[in-house]
Design a protein around this motif. Structure first.
Motif, PDB file in Angstrom:
ATOM      1  N   ASN A 189      -7.805  46.085 -16.584  1.00  0.00           N
ATOM      2  CA  ASN A 189      -6.956  44.838 -16.370  1.00  0.00           C
ATOM      3  C   ASN A 189      -7.547  43.953 -14.943  1.00  0.00           C
ATOM      4  OD1 ASN A 189      -4.267  43.939 -17.817  1.00  0.00           O
ATOM      5  ND2 ASN A 189      -4.422  46.390 -18.024  1.00  0.00           N
ATOM      6  N   ILE A 190      -8.279  44.893 -14.014  1.00  0.00           N
ATOM      7  CA  ILE A 190      -8.617  44.461 -12.688  1.00  0.00           C
ATOM      8  C   ILE A 190      -9.932  43.543 -12.995  1.00  0.00           C
ATOM      9  CG2 ILE A 190      -9.743  45.015 -10.760  1.00  0.00           C
ATOM     10  CD1 ILE A 190      -6.758  45.744 -10.724  1.00  0.00           C
ATOM     11  N   CYS A 191     -10.606  44.041 -14.202  1.00  0.00           N
ATOM     12  CA  CYS A 191     -11.721  43.107 -14.249  1.00  0.00           C
ATOM     13  C   CYS A 191     -11.352  41.888 -14.763  1.00  0.00           C
ATOM     14  CB  CYS A 191     -12.477  44.018 -15.229  1.00  0.00           C
ATOM     15  SG  CYS A 191     -13.932  42.756 -16.167  1.00  0.00           S
ATOM     16  N   ARG A 192     -10.234  42.004 -15.920  1.00  0.00           N
ATOM     17  CA  ARG A 192      -9.824  40.583 -16.447  1.00  0.00           C
ATOM     18  C   ARG A 192      -9.162  39.750 -15.365  1.00  0.00           C
ATOM     19  NH1 ARG A 192      -7.879  44.241 -20.520  1.00  0.00           N
ATOM     20  NH2 ARG A 192      -5.654  43.981 -19.965  1.00  0.00           N
ATOM     21  N   GLY A 193      -8.411  40.379 -14.471  1.00  0.00           N
ATOM     22  CA  GLY A 193      -7.788  39.572 -13.344  1.00  0.00           C
ATOM     23  C   GLY A 193      -8.926  39.082 -12.373  1.00  0.00           C
ATOM     24  N   ILE A 194      -9.937  39.601 -12.240  1.00  0.00           N
ATOM     25  CA  ILE A 194     -11.164  38.963 -11.625  1.00  0.00           C
ATOM     26  C   ILE A 194     -11.471  37.938 -12.075  1.00  0.00           C
ATOM     27  CG2 ILE A 194     -13.320  39.439 -10.768  1.00  0.00           C
ATOM     28  CD1 ILE A 194     -12.880  42.429 -10.361  1.00  0.00           C
ATOM     29  N   TYR A 195     -11.675  37.862 -13.572  1.00  0.00           N
ATOM     30  CA  TYR A 195     -12.173  36.806 -14.228  1.00  0.00           C
ATOM     31  C   TYR A 195     -11.382  35.469 -14.396  1.00  0.00           C
ATOM     32  CZ  TYR A 195     -13.621  34.394 -18.643  1.00  0.00           C
ATOM     33  OH  TYR A 195     -13.779  33.262 -19.579  1.00  0.00           O
ATOM     34  N   GLU A 196     -10.099  35.797 -14.218  1.00  0.00           N
ATOM     35  CA  GLU A 196      -9.032  34.855 -14.378  1.00  0.00           C
ATOM     36  C   GLU A 196      -8.906  34.194 -12.986  1.00  0.00           C
ATOM     37  OE1 GLU A 196      -6.369  37.368 -17.295  1.00  0.00           O
ATOM     38  OE2 GLU A 196      -5.968  37.551 -15.100  1.00  0.00           O
ATOM     39  N   LEU A 197      -9.311  35.058 -11.689  1.00  0.00           N
ATOM     40  CA  LEU A 197      -8.929  34.290 -10.396  1.00  0.00           C
ATOM     41  C   LEU A 197     -10.622  33.464 -10.144  1.00  0.00           C
ATOM     42  CD1 LEU A 197      -7.842  37.417  -8.303  1.00  0.00           C
ATOM     43  CD2 LEU A 197      -6.790  35.113  -8.565  1.00  0.00           C
ATOM     44  N   LEU A 198     -11.683  34.083 -11.029  1.00  0.00           N
ATOM     45  CA  LEU A 198     -12.850  33.331 -10.938  1.00  0.00           C
ATOM     46  C   LEU A 198     -12.740  31.837 -11.415  1.00  0.00           C
ATOM     47  CD1 LEU A 198     -15.583  35.461 -12.020  1.00  0.00           C
ATOM     48  CD2 LEU A 198     -15.593  34.209  -9.945  1.00  0.00           C
ATOM     49  N   MET A 199     -11.742  31.589 -12.198  1.00  0.00           N
ATOM     50  CA  MET A 199     -11.304  30.312 -12.813  1.00  0.00           C
ATOM     51  C   MET A 199     -10.993  29.349 -11.747  1.00  0.00           C
ATOM     52  SD  MET A 199     -11.465  30.583 -16.164  1.00  0.00           S
ATOM     53  CE  MET A 199     -11.466  31.862 -17.367  1.00  0.00           C
ATOM     54  N   MET A 200     -10.188  29.597 -10.617  1.00  0.00           N
ATOM     55  CA  MET A 200      -9.924  28.892  -9.562  1.00  0.00           C
ATOM     56  C   MET A 200     -10.948  28.347  -8.660  1.00  0.00           C
ATOM     57  SD  MET A 200      -7.066  28.613 -10.972  1.00  0.00           S
ATOM     58  CE  MET A 200      -6.269  27.622  -9.592  1.00  0.00           C
ATOM     59  N   SER A 201     -12.161  28.943  -8.738  1.00  0.00           N
ATOM     60  CA  SER A 201     -13.410  28.655  -7.975  1.00  0.00           C
ATOM     61  C   SER A 201     -14.619  28.284  -8.492  1.00  0.00           C
ATOM     62  CB  SER A 201     -13.564  29.778  -7.013  1.00  0.00           C
ATOM     63  OG  SER A 201     -14.004  30.963  -7.368  1.00  0.00           O
ATOM     64  N   LYS A 202     -14.667  28.294  -9.914  1.00  0.00           N
ATOM     65  CA  LYS A 202     -15.778  28.261 -10.656  1.00  0.00           C
ATOM     66  C   LYS A 202     -15.312  27.057 -11.829  1.00  0.00           C
ATOM     67  CE  LYS A 202     -18.155  31.110  -8.252  1.00  0.00           C
ATOM     68  NZ  LYS A 202     -19.271  30.991  -7.106  1.00  0.00           N
TER      69      LYS A 202
END
Length: 533
Positions: free
Chosen positions: A428-441
């Motif tokens: 879930n941490i990896c998926r959360g990182i991917y989701e947060l990346l959406m806001m900067s890339k």
């Protein structure tokens, strides 16, 4: 006509390799050439864009307000809309091509005698990115505008004028024991359900297992309505929720997996390659807002370790997940993709000292990285290193206030700001990182690679077959155009070969398939809350 090695001077000569190499290289080159011809055809078929060359049209798509060949001409709203439509056509075609290139690359690099495919991927990927960068600023501007409108609606619903009269959905975090990543996604799921029902979401986080204080010790409040002041007592679970002012989550709120309000999905799928993950990211990023003191601490740690955002990042999960939910991946599996990410940057002239941000609960992972990759600099938040190990006991992971929660929050913070990330979507941490990346890339799916599964929220996505596939081994799946598939996760399937594991609803068979032969089905739903964005 120039030879292939004249056109691509950095590629080894085909004549010096095997016939298998020549066929593979010709296939990849053909895919790329066909896509370029398709893009040129798209541009030529747009009669309202009367610029004199393909280059000028691409420049126009980059978000400029004037055509560089005719600086006296301003761009009308009609032409701006036309440029967005053209940008969407090019973006859709390029993403389809990149998905195919990436899939073929991941499949090829797992086979013996195919070591050269990494070089081919670096070359073709950079060429595709060059085209996509021309329209990136326009797409990113549209994404930020849409995100801003959604955030304003969230803030409005979460801060009603009178909490004593507002309709609420209350979620109690203490009712479910889980890690932070899992807990965060459950909270986000109920948060979205609450907003779909036009209700203020209230979180009861006392005794949530990770922190003796509540959610708001490290993270900002989700809204102004508080459980202890405006609710006090949890209401009974009821299926009849429409007229009750305060309710708890239940089945009547429906399933939100792989659904997006149509008013958001319609423009989003034209400018983003993973619309559902971007939609989830709007709520994850809202929930993942640090308290000011913790934000300052994160910046201080970043300054002390020299974090710039140009680093690669890896999240190595060797704790209690192994054997239960995921297979173990050794450090070399992560570092292979880190090395490729730096080669991609070098190919476009961005050669830097390789630095990797490491997030792991294992001191052994730190030791392996430093002993086997001396040419790299490894940095971390400092909560876990060669002398601190959090993988030996669940008690440390779940209850140690000094290490567990702040360590995870800091790791997610720095990894989501890294240039490239390698992790495992089984976490879930990896998926959360991917989701947060959406806001900067603008295109985060190109900035993260998972060593095991594909992205999911809770359930895996449903897929629609768009190209026939005949299985070539017992591991693969037979399917024909129109078949609906359910993506699943399989712990035994641990090879990062770019394939998706799915069950064919028509035949009931399970197997792997290339992702470019199916498209993810995201359901557009009606939502009065987001109707007038």
């Amino acid at each position: 006509m120039p030879s292939s090695h004249t056109r691509f001077p950095n590629t080894p000569k085909c004549l010096s390799k095997s016939k298998k190499y020549c066929k593979k290289r010709a296939l990849i080159a053909s895919v790329f050439a066909l896509t370029i011809l398709t893009l040129i055809r798209i541009v030529r078929e747009r009669p309202t864009l009367d610029f004199v060359s393909f280059d000028s049209r691409i420049s126009f798509l980059a978000g400029t307000s004037l055509d560089f060949r005719y600086p006296h001409l301003s761009v009308s709203p009609e032409r701006e809309l036309e440029s967005l439509n053209l940008s969407s056509d090019i973006f859709t075609s390029m993403m389809a091509m990149m998905k195919k290139i990436r899939s073929r690359w991941l499949q090829g690099r797992t086979k013996p005698g195919m070591e050269y495919v990494d070089d081919e991927y670096v070359q073709l990927s950079n060429q595709a990115r060059t085209i996509l960068r021309r329209s990136e600023s326009l797409r990113w501007s549209r994404l930020k505008g849409l995100s801003k409108a959604i955030r304003e609606r969230i803030v409005e619903i979460q801060n009603p004028p009178d909490c004593n009269a507002a309709k609420m959905l209350v979620y109690d975090t203490s009712k479910r024991s889980a890690g932070f990543g899992s807990k965060m996604h459950v909270i986000v799921r109920e948060f979205i359900r609450s907003l779909y029902a036009n209700r203020t979401f209230v979180l009861k986080s006392d005794g949530w297992g990770y922190e003796e204080k509540n959610w708001e010790y490290y993270l900002q409040p989700l809204g102004r309505c508080k459980y202890d002041r405006h609710v006090n007592t949890l209401p009974p679970i009821s299926e009849k929720t429409q007229d009750e002012r305060i309710v708890r989550p239940n089945r009547s709120f429906g399933d939100i997996d792989w659904t997006v309000p149509w008013k958001v999905l319609d423009p989003l799928k034209k400018i983003h390659d993973d619309p559902f993950a971007w939609w989830i990211a709007q709520f994850v990023s809202y929930a993942f807002r640090f308290q000011p003191w913790f934000e300052e601490k994160a910046k201080s740690i970043g300054d002390s370790i020299g974090f710039t955002g140009n680093e690669a990042g890896i999240h190595i999960r060797w704790g209690d997940k192994i054997g239960r939910e995921a297979a173990k991946h050794e450090v070399y599996e992560y570092m292979e993709f880190v090395e490729i990410s730096y080669r991609l940057r070098e190919r476009v002239g961005h050669k830097t000292q390789p630095v990797v941000y490491v997030a792991t609960e294992s001191s052994q992972a730190w030791k392996d990285l430093k002993s086997k990759y001396s040419e790299y600099t490894f940095i971390g938040s400092g909560y876990v290193n060669e002398t601190k190990d959090m993988s030996s006991t669940d008690a440390v992971r779940y209850t140690d206030i000094k290490f567990a929660l702040p360590s995870i929050l800091m790791d997610m913070y720095f990894l989501s700001k890294s240039n490239f990330v390698v992790c495992t979507f089984s976490s879930n941490i990896c998926r959360g990182i991917y989701e947060l990346l959406m806001m900067s890339k603008a295109m985060p799916s190109d900035r993260l690679i998972s060593l095991d599964h594909h992205y999911r929220f809770f359930a895996g996505p449903r897929l629609l077959t768009i190209q026939d596939h005949t299985k070539r081994s017992e591991m693969e799946l037979d399917m024909v155009v129109g078949d609906e598939l359910n993506a699943v996760r399989d712990i035994a399937y641990r090879v990062c070969d770019g394939n998706i594991i799915a069950t064919n609803q028509r035949t009931g068979e399970r197997g792997s398939l290339p992702p470019y032969k199916a498209e993810i089905l995201v359901k557009a739903i009606n939502s009065t809350v987001f109707e007038d964005l």
